[in-house]
Design a protein around this motif. Structure first.
Motif, PDB file in Angstrom:
ATOM      1  N   ILE B 115      31.232  41.531  35.667  1.00 17.50           N
ATOM      2  CA  ILE B 115      32.300  42.474  36.019  1.00 17.50           C
ATOM      3  C   ILE B 115      33.180  41.874  37.115  1.00 17.50           C
ATOM      4  N   ALA B 116      32.532  41.243  38.115  1.00 21.39           N
ATOM      5  CA  ALA B 116      33.279  40.648  39.229  1.00 21.39           C
ATOM      6  C   ALA B 116      34.205  39.542  38.731  1.00 21.39           C
ATOM      7  N   ARG B 119      37.249  40.835  36.714  1.00 19.02           N
ATOM      8  CA  ARG B 119      38.275  41.372  37.614  1.00 19.02           C
ATOM      9  C   ARG B 119      39.039  40.228  38.287  1.00 19.02           C
ATOM     10  N   THR B 122      41.119  37.909  35.853  1.00 16.82           N
ATOM     11  CA  THR B 122      42.326  38.597  35.387  1.00 16.82           C
ATOM     12  C   THR B 122      43.389  38.530  36.473  1.00 16.82           C
ATOM     13  N   GLN B 123      42.928  38.738  37.726  1.00 24.07           N
ATOM     14  CA  GLN B 123      43.820  38.707  38.881  1.00 24.07           C
ATOM     15  C   GLN B 123      44.533  37.364  39.020  1.00 24.07           C
TER      16      GLN B 123
END
Lengths: 308, 268
Positions: B115-116, B119, B122-123
């Motif tokens: 999950i980390a 995120r 994508t950033q």
């Protein structure tokens, strides 16, 4: 001017003074032994000469040049380590050739000198072996050959024989001395074994708590120890009526200091006696000449020549 | 060597059966002619092996997994060498913290990492890219690479390097000719273990892989969500066959025990 000079060499580890102002002058071709118990600073001294430890104070000069300004790799010293420190992934020949390769010696010359040096240490037939395929004594010779082949300024030996069994150690002592005489390299030996130091060296430096207690030829240090520490470290001593006397200097007689044999131990070439006297317990060593010797419980008289 | 008693023998048999059973069952099912997972099966067929050819994405996912594992493990080992040498030899402020940091991916659940990374990538625009996969896999395989590299760095006798220095070798020559060859068994073991972990990873990768960058386990995982046919078993059987072949080759060439235990050239 001496060949190698240690000038008030000092090393502090934190608050602990490992080497305390050691000064020593070594002549070219001399064999010096740094002798002392563990923690006396002898290995630290060797490592400072080698360049693996930086001194806190003092100087080391080789033929007048400041050795401390030279990087360890450029000092041109041959070192034999206690663990031999052979390169396990290289053959004996490759091990010995390594230093020559670093000096940029051409391949043909290199092969010739490797062969000569292996011959010198009696390992001519072992060039293609790997260290793990050899005995401790053989590995020790490879380490010696590897250090000698670069024709070092100084040969440093760090407890080189302590991993060998007693019989092999004696053989290697004789051989090491012969090899050193042959090549004439100035040698510094670090050892805690007083017999080894006396057997090999021209001069002994007896060290204790970072200081040299006595510097001199082995025979002189043994016969005329400068301090009680030196006397005890170099061999058995008796303290009788305020004078020290070596056990082998005492003999049995019809008159003299009277005593009674407490224990008698047979050690092949000599007898070891413990004798109760009015001046305390006295140790006596008598050579085994085949004669009948006083038994335990016997009353004996002890005489000795006054020490010089 | 002492002989095993009957009780120990029974225990070992049970244990080995328990370990091997799932693998054998998967291989068996792969040969079914049926259109669903059937076990036991009476007839034999290579139908599902031929079927792999109709799904080229499985083959490309296999190669992607191979490259991903090889690359991320190689980078992890390369990072481990200086770290391991520093940790093994020097006492410096932050040494403990550094060791813990390198080992921390072992303690964080992969789903959290997934999950980390999703995120984060994508950033910074790495979402769903192969580069992103490599970076994430370096993080999760690093502890394995470091552990074994560290073990061989600690076992290295400093006197050997000192000997090379005294013979005139520069620091670079010592590293290249002495230190690296001596820690090489540890590096090889570290790489192998890291590769296995990367190849196997699905929990984290499923978050960060996109269509086109799916690894083999992810592709299989996604496939069984929509299908119940035995295709994944024939794919598994192929992977198992390749693994066994690779192990045999490595054992012949190098000695499997050496590779996985990280023993040095001179048996230390």
């Amino acid at each position: 001017m001496a060949f190698l000079t240690l000038d008030k060499l000092t090393k502090k580890f934190g608050t602990h003074l490992a080497v305390d102002g050691l000064s020593l002058e070594v002549e070219k071709g001399e064999f010096i032994a740094l002798l002392g118990p563990s923690g006396c600073g002898k290995t630290t001294t060797l490592q400072m000469i080698a360049g693996f430890v930086d001194p806190t104070a003092g100087a080391i000069r080789l033929e007048g040049r400041d050795l401390l300004a030279i990087k360890p790799a450029k000092r041109g010293l041959g070192i034999v380590f206690q663990s031999y420190a052979l390169f396990p992934h290289m053959t004996v020949a490759e091990n010995v050739a390594f230093g020559l390769e670093m000096q940029g010696v051409a391949a043909t010359e290199r092969a010739k000198r490797v062969a000569e040096t292996l011959e010198l240490v009696g390992l001519g037939a072992f060039a293609a072996r790997f260290p793990r395929q050899m005995s401790g004594g053989q590995q020790q010779r490879v380490a010696l050959a590897r250090a000698l082949v670069i024709r070092p300024n100084i040969l440093l030996l760090d407890e080189p024989l302590s991993n060998l069994d007693a019989k092999l150690r004696e053989e290697m002592q004789i051989e090491l001395r012969q090899i050193q005489r042959t090549v004439g390299t100035t040698t510094i030996l670090v050892t805690h074994d007083q017999a080894e130091a006396m057997a090999l060296s021209d001069r002994i430096v007896v060290m204790n708590q970072g200081r040299a207690e006595q510097i001199g030829p082995p025979h002189e240090a043994y016969e005329r120890p400068a301090t009680p520490f030196v006397a005890n470290f170099l061999g058995k001593t008796n303290l009788v009526n305020g004078t020290t006397v070596r056990p082998e200097k005492i003999s049995f007689s019809t008159s003299g200091l009277a005593g009674k044999v407490r224990t008698r131990i047979f050690q092949g070439n000599h007898w070891l006696y413990q004798i109760d006297t009015d001046s305390g317990l006295v140790t006596v060593i008598r050579q085994n000449t085949g004669e009948t010797m006083p038994a335990e419980g016997a009353v004996v008289h002890l005489v000795w020549a006054p020490s010089p | 060597m002492s002989k095993n008693g009957p009780l120990a023998l029974a225990y070992h048999t049970l244990f080995v059966t328990f370990m091997l059973a799932p693998i054998l069952v998967v291989c068996w099912v792969a040969f079914t002619p049926e259109g669903f997972l059937s076990f036991p099966t009476d007839n034999w067929s290579l139908r599902w092996f031929y079927a792999i050819a109709r799904y080229p994405e499985f083959v490309s996912a296999f190669w992607r997994s191979l490259w991903l594992g090889a690359l991320s493990s190689a980078i992890a080992v390369a990072v481990s060498v200086p770290a391991a040498l520093a940790i093994a030899r020097y006492r410096f402020p932050g040494r403990e913290a550094m060791t813990t940091l390198f080992m921390s991916p072992l303690m964080i659940p992969h789903i959290v990492l997934g999950i980390a990374f999703l995120r984060f990538f994508t950033q910074i625009g790495l979402g769903g890219t192969f580069v992103g996969l490599v970076l994430a896999h370096i993080v999760i395989v690093l502890p394995f690479a470091l552990r074994l590299t560290l073990a061989s760095a600690i076992g290295l006798d400093r006197a050997i390097e000192h000997a090379a220095v005294s013979l005139g070798a520069s620091e670079w020559v010592v590293l290249r000719r002495i230190t690296l060859p001596l820690v090489l068994p540890g590096l090889a073991s570290g790489w192998a273990l890291a590769f296995i972990n990367s190849f196997d990873e699905v929990t984290m990768t499923v978050f960060i892989a996109a269509p086109g960058t799916e690894t083999l386990p992810v592709r299989m995982f996604l496939y069984i969500q929509d299908n119940i046919d035995p295709l994944v078993t024939s794919v598994s059987a192929c992977v198992i066959a390749i693994t066994v072949a690779a192990l045999v080759v490595m054992d012949r060439a190098y000695g499997l025990e050496k590779l996985l235990v990280g023993r040095g050239v001179d048996g230390r």
